[in-house]
Design a protein around this motif. Structure first.
Motif, PDB file in Angstrom:
ATOM      1  N   GLY A   1       0.915  -1.326  -0.018  1.00 39.24           N
ATOM      2  CA  GLY A   1      -0.086   0.172   0.227  1.00 39.24           C
ATOM      3  C   GLY A   1       0.907   1.232  -0.063  1.00 39.24           C
TER       4      GLY A   1
ATOM      5  N   MET B   1     -11.574   0.678   0.930  1.00 44.92           N
ATOM      6  CA  MET B   1     -12.312  -0.414   0.607  1.00 44.92           C
ATOM      7  C   MET B   1     -13.774  -0.080   0.625  1.00 44.92           C
ATOM      8  SD  MET B   1     -10.486  -3.507   2.460  1.00 44.92           S
ATOM      9  CE  MET B   1      -9.382  -2.580   3.410  1.00 44.92           C
TER      10      MET B   1
ATOM     11  N   ILE C   1      -5.308   2.163   2.722  1.00 44.64           N
ATOM     12  CA  ILE C   1      -5.954   1.502   1.504  1.00 44.64           C
ATOM     13  C   ILE C   1      -7.528   1.440   2.115  1.00 44.64           C
ATOM     14  CG2 ILE C   1      -6.061  -1.040   0.583  1.00 44.64           C
ATOM     15  CD1 ILE C   1      -3.032  -1.288   1.600  1.00 44.64           C
TER      16      ILE C   1
ATOM     17  N   VAL D   1      -2.636   6.983  -0.726  1.00 42.37           N
ATOM     18  CA  VAL D   1      -3.991   6.613  -0.555  1.00 42.37           C
ATOM     19  C   VAL D   1      -4.399   5.879  -1.666  1.00 42.37           C
ATOM     20  CG1 VAL D   1      -6.433   7.474  -0.385  1.00 42.37           C
ATOM     21  CG2 VAL D   1      -4.464   9.025   0.475  1.00 42.37           C
ATOM     22  N   SER D   2      -4.869   4.536  -1.570  1.00 39.95           N
ATOM     23  CA  SER D   2      -5.056   3.650  -2.580  1.00 39.95           C
ATOM     24  C   SER D   2      -6.385   2.791  -2.419  1.00 39.95           C
ATOM     25  CB  SER D   2      -3.833   2.765  -2.937  1.00 39.95           C
ATOM     26  OG  SER D   2      -3.868   1.833  -1.780  1.00 39.95           O
ATOM     27  N   GLY D   3      -6.808   2.197  -3.398  1.00 34.03           N
ATOM     28  CA  GLY D   3      -8.016   1.290  -3.266  1.00 34.03           C
ATOM     29  C   GLY D   3      -9.041   1.776  -4.030  1.00 34.03           C
TER      30      GLY D   3
END
Lengths: 164, 444
Positions: free
Chosen positions: B94, B327, B325, B250-252
């Motif tokens: 991440g 979701m 991360i 920041v991912s996802g």
């Protein structure tokens, strides 16, 4: 792995290794193993026991000192692989953005299963996160980053390789 | 874009420039002025450490240990050779913040490494980049290093001051464990990445047996501006206990995934806003706020949490590396933890039995669950494993593998139970004992 051929470290590689050794305290040879294995792998695509022996000999180390490095670090390939290494990141951030579909698409397009190789492509079974999470899904082709992948993008990348 | 957040003022301060990674850009923004001042005025080493201590800067690699304190562990009076190591083995799932510093602001890192080396009395510094960075990331860093050498800011007799500091680039070859600081020392020494027993700590006995300080890329890249602008400037951002700025990857499931450098203590809601909000208008389900090694937090809890060390601890997790991360409501949590467990199983170095065996057990049981072949006993076994790993290993990888599993079961147990295909009389009891779960069980 029986191999009766011999291997000699090229003068280009040996001079690079000698230069690299200058980064470390006098007499320390082990710190050059990782770098030297990268050079040898680049030249030969994968590491054979004759390479390990030659490097150990060159650095005046035991064979096992070199072999355990080749075996421990995941970027070193000990089996024959194809010309181009493709690593699709399938860790969390990429998975959430469809990396499994990307990987299956590559498997069917290249007609190889993940972890296997053809003469041209090695589809590495990458378990690590490749640190491009904000561009997920992503992959590396010969360590070059390709981010925000789509099937169309993959088609383009593979066509470019084919036309090289 | 939200205008009232201070964004990219520190490690990403070159990002808005045309050639962010060039020597000229860095210098035009005031870069290397601190370093020049330090070497030409024979700046007091202790004062540098004091400034960093006062700023409250904490290690940005994941553990959050106060940087100034770490530096102060080096015995200044000893004649020993000392080393500085920069940990650029960015591989916490991440996390991709350091890669952007190496690519877009490498000179801040180099200047930070020089200042840190000077402060601890090291004449040699190494920057260890993960092997997978060998293409563009490594090139960008190497180019910057060559430019700094050319401008006599590194090397022998720096700016004719008789100060000598060599700074070397090193490259790894694929091993998550090498991000652990003592495993990194082993790797630099040309060995397998097996973490060392502590004590002795690296500040006493580190690289090649000499006192060594290991810091993360973002930590070191933060140093020049703190020295230049003073600790009060740094503390003008952030909270009392978590001062300054932090890079968050920041991912996802967000519209604008990216690296955002913002003041610590910024509400998670604002960070989510910066990242463009949830993709496809979906609802947020869960967040892993600090890389895959930290516990997962339900989305509704995160929406009330601020992004600083203390607030995230209060929310039941850790700030870690700052990898956020996110979701959405459709995420299958068993699939997510399956992927995380697979990672730790692959990356455990195998030195300690609880981690080597425990990561395998956890992955195999989760795999069994995901394939519909598990029974309730398996879930009980899975629940019992994390506590057998935590605290029983040389390094933190064991804990890093255990914490996520524990937290996923805690918050999303119903999703695990959905996969149990065996009829069991106690099923209803187990379902009803778990109230903090938003997942609705579909009756077949």
């Amino acid at each position: 792995m029986q191999d009766n051929s011999t291997y000699k470290i090229s003068s280009e590689v040996s001079s690079k290794i000698n230069k690299w050794l200058l980064k470390f305290p006098d007499g320390k040879k082990k710190p050059a193993i990782i770098y030297a294995l990268h050079l040898i792998q680049k030249e030969n695509k994968y590491i054979k026991s004759i390479h390990v022996d030659a490097l150990a000999n060159f650095l005046n180390l035991k064979n096992i000192d070199v072999y355990e490095i080749a075996a421990f670090y995941s970027m070193f390939e000990l089996e024959k692989i194809g010309k181009h290494t493709i690593s699709v990141c399938t860790n969390v951030s990429c998975m959430l953005n469809g990396s499994d579909e990307i990987l299956s698409y590559l498997e069917s397009k290249l007609k190889i299963k993940v972890g296997r190789s053809s003469d041209k492509y090695f589809l590495k079974d990458e378990r690590e996160c490749l640190a491009a999470c904000c561009g997920a899904p992503m992959m590396q082709v010969d360590h070059k980053y390709y981010e925000n992948l789509t099937k169309e993008k993959i088609d383009k990348i593979i066509t470019e390789i084919e036309n090289e | 874009m939200n205008n009232n957040i201070r964004v990219n003022e520190l490690c990403y301060s070159t990002l808005s420039s045309k050639n962010p990674n060039s020597f000229d850009t860095y210098v035009s923004l005031g870069g290397y002025s601190t370093w020049k001042n330090i070497v030409t005025t024979s700046y007091d080493r202790k004062e540098i450490i004091e400034t960093i201590l006062k700023s409250g800067l904490r290690g940005r690699g994941g553990a959050g240990f106060p940087t100034g304190r770490k530096w102060s562990f080096i015995n200044q009076d000893s004649e020993d050779i000392k080393y500085l190591v920069c940990n650029a083995d960015e591989s916490e799932p991440g996390t991709c913040k350091d890669r952007d510093i190496l690519r877009y602001n490498p000179h801040a890192l180099i200047e930070g490494m020089l200042i840190a080396s000077y402060a601890i009395g090291a004449n040699t510094a190494y920057c260890y980049l993960r092997g997978e960075f060998m293409d563009d990331v490594y090139s960008s860093f190497k180019k910057a290093l060559a430019d700094a050498y050319e401008n006599k800011l590194i090397g022998n007799n720096i700016l004719k001051t008789n100060i000598n500091i060599e700074l070397h680039d090193l490259i790894g070859a694929g091993a998550y464990i090498v991000g652990e600081e003592t495993a990194m020392l082993e790797s630099i020494e040309g060995k397998k990445g097996f973490p060392r027993f502590k004590p002795p700590f690296p500040a006493v006995k580190g690289l090649f047996g000499s006192p060594t300080i290991i810091n993360n890329v973002e930590t070191l890249a933060s140093v020049p501006k703190i020295m230049e602008n003073g600790p009060e400037w740094f503390k003008s951002a952030g909270t009392k206990d978590s001062p300054g700025f932090k890079c968050f990857s920041v991912s996802g499931h967000v519209n604008k995934p990216g690296n955002y450098e913002i003041p610590l203590g910024t509400p998670f809601k604002k960070l989510l806003e910066l990242a463009g909000g949830m993709k496809d208008g979906k609802k947020i389900k869960a967040v892993i706020p600090g890389g895959s090694s930290v516990p997962v937090v339900p989305g509704k809890v995160m929406l009330e949490t601020n992004m600083d060390y203390e607030s995230i601890t209060q929310a039941g997790s850790l700030l870690g590396s700052g990898a956020v991360i996110i979701m959405d409501e459709d995420t299958n949590m068993v699939e997510v933890i399956h992927r995380i467990a697979r990672f730790y199983y692959s990356e455990s170095c195998g030195q300690c039995t609880p981690c080597r065996e425990g990561t395998g057990w956890m992955f195999k049981i989760i795999d069994k669950i995901l394939n519909g072949k598990a029974n309730l006993e398996d879930i009980k076994t899975l629940e019992s494993i994390p506590s057998m790993i935590s605290g029983s290993t040389i390094c933190a990888l064991g804990d890093a593998a255990a914490m996520p599993v524990e937290s996923f079961i805690k918050h999303y147990k119903n999703e695990f139970l959905r996969y149990i295909n065996h009829e069991n009389q106690n099923k209803e009891k187990i379902f009803s004992s778990n109230n903090n779960n938003e997942f609705v069980l579909q009756k077949k």
